[in-house]
Design a protein around this motif. Structure first.
Motif, mmCIF file in Angstrom:
data_model
loop_
_atom_site.group_PDB
_atom_site.id
_atom_site.type_symbol
_atom_site.label_atom_id
_atom_site.label_comp_id
_atom_site.label_asym_id
_atom_site.label_seq_id
_atom_site.Cartn_x
_atom_site.Cartn_y
_atom_site.Cartn_z
ATOM 1 N N LEU A 1 -5.458 4.759 4.062
ATOM 2 C CA LEU A 1 -6.193 5.325 2.932
ATOM 3 C C LEU A 1 -7.314 6.203 3.469
ATOM 4 O O LEU A 1 -7.816 5.973 4.568
ATOM 5 C CB LEU A 1 -6.831 4.206 2.111
ATOM 6 N N ASN B 1 -10.571 7.469 -1.157
ATOM 7 C CA ASN B 1 -9.591 6.627 -1.843
ATOM 8 C C ASN B 1 -10.052 5.180 -1.907
ATOM 9 O O ASN B 1 -9.935 4.517 -2.930
ATOM 10 C CB ASN B 1 -8.261 6.609 -1.064
ATOM 11 N N PHE B 2 -10.555 4.718 -0.769
ATOM 12 C CA PHE B 2 -10.984 3.322 -0.672
ATOM 13 C C PHE B 2 -12.042 2.999 -1.718
ATOM 14 O O PHE B 2 -11.940 2.013 -2.447
ATOM 15 C CB PHE B 2 -11.520 3.036 0.735
ATOM 16 N N ALA C 1 0.822 -1.207 0.000
ATOM 17 C CA ALA C 1 0.000 0.000 0.000
ATOM 18 C C ALA C 1 0.855 1.255 0.000
ATOM 19 O O ALA C 1 0.560 2.219 -0.693
ATOM 20 C CB ALA C 1 -0.932 -0.005 1.206
ATOM 21 N N LEU D 1 0.446 4.225 -3.823
ATOM 22 C CA LEU D 1 -0.342 5.428 -4.060
ATOM 23 C C LEU D 1 -0.034 6.062 -5.406
ATOM 24 O O LEU D 1 -0.898 6.655 -6.037
ATOM 25 C CB LEU D 1 -0.157 6.425 -2.915
ATOM 26 N N CYS E 1 -9.011 1.014 5.692
ATOM 27 C CA CYS E 1 -8.452 2.357 5.519
ATOM 28 C C CYS E 1 -7.394 2.640 6.582
ATOM 29 O O CYS E 1 -6.340 3.208 6.288
ATOM 30 C CB CYS E 1 -9.542 3.424 5.606
#
Lengths: 88, 197
Positions: free
Chosen positions: B172, B176-177, B87, B91, B167
């Motif tokens: 996140l 975004n999720f 993760a 991004l 998240c």
């Protein structure tokens, strides 16, 4: 017609977004209504919705029961563990 | 209560026998890892890491849970660590794939672009004989996803985690999720369709 309604009736991007929210149980009542109206008039998004659910089912139904580690890897792993134990 | 366990190196004091681990648990742990990761190499690595981590914590294992549960808990942590690492790298990928996704819909009105509009798959998707085949195709499609997307999708569906928890783990935002969930599905669906044509 409210602008929110107008927006959703013609907007497949928004409708597919709401389909994903709905599948994950996070949709609001207003959004659910918007989606319902969109889907009533949009066959393409109805197809999308079915296929989206199919993908979720396929994903969670993934079968692993026939999978095995190969014997070489296991033998190597065993040696490694024995070596670590003997270090102490 | 720890008196007995002070002699760390003496195996009869321990509640676990590491030499038998591979025989007893390796395949089960591997299957669990594969179901979460869909990547054989990563799954193998994490099973190995799990055994080595367990060895180093052996003196602390008190036999309150079964060996198997204990090892599975270590593996789950390793998988979460793996997702977190993916993760933090991922991004950028969201931004990169922005263009790919915009392609699905008309920029102005949000209609499906003709090229990307979902078509009927043209087979009996409820036929159990086909499920295995479709599942194989889906695995191939999953491998093409950016790792972060895969992580999010997998945490949501395999472990049935709440979005808030995902998240938090992956740092996140809520928006975004949902963007990732949406794009993941658009991409998977398009990928399946391509194979089924």
């Amino acid at each position: 017609m409210t602008s929110a309604l107008k927006k959703i009736i013609y907007n497949c991007k928004q409708a597919t977004f709401l389909i994903e929210k709905k599948n994950s149980g996070k949709i609001t009542v207003a959004e659910a209504l918007q989606l319902q109206i969109h889907l009533a008039g949009c066959a393409v998004c109805r197809t999308y919705q079915q296929q989206s659910l199919l993908i979720n089912r396929l994903f969670t139904g993934f079968q692993t029961k026939d999978l095995k580690l190969d014997e070489d890897f296991k033998a190597g792993l065993k040696r490694r563990i024995e070596k670590e134990i003997n270090k102490n | 209560m720890n008196e007995e366990k002070n002699g760390l190196g003496i195996s009869k004091q321990l509640h676990s026998d590491p030499v038998s681990w591979v025989e007893k648990y390796a395949d089960d742990l591997y299957r669990f890892a594969i179901s979460r990761l869909r990547d054989e190499e990563v799954a193998k690595d994490l099973v190995q890491d799990t055994f080595l981590a367990a060895l180093s914590q052996l003196s602390r294992f008190e036999g309150n849970s079964s060996e198997k549960t204990w090892l599975a808990a270590i593996l789950k942590n390793k998988i979460s660590d793996f997702y977190r690492k993916q993760a933090s790298r991922g991004l950028n990928e969201i931004r990169q794939s922005e263009t790919v996704q915009q392609d699905f819909f008309d920029l102005e009105n949000g209609h499906w672009n003709a090229l990307h509009a979902p078509g009927v798959f043209g087979l009996e998707i409820n036929n159990p004989l086909l499920t295995k085949e479709l599942s194989g195709i889906l695995t191939a499609c999953l491998k093409k996803l950016p790792p972060l997307w895969y992580s999010v999708f997998s945490m949501k569906h395999m472990d049935d985690l709440q979005s808030e928890k995902i998240c938090m783990e992956l740092k996140l935002t809520d928006s975004n999720f949902w963007v990732i969930m949406h794009r993941t599905k658009l991409n998977l669906r398009a990928c399946l369709q391509k194979y089924l044509k």
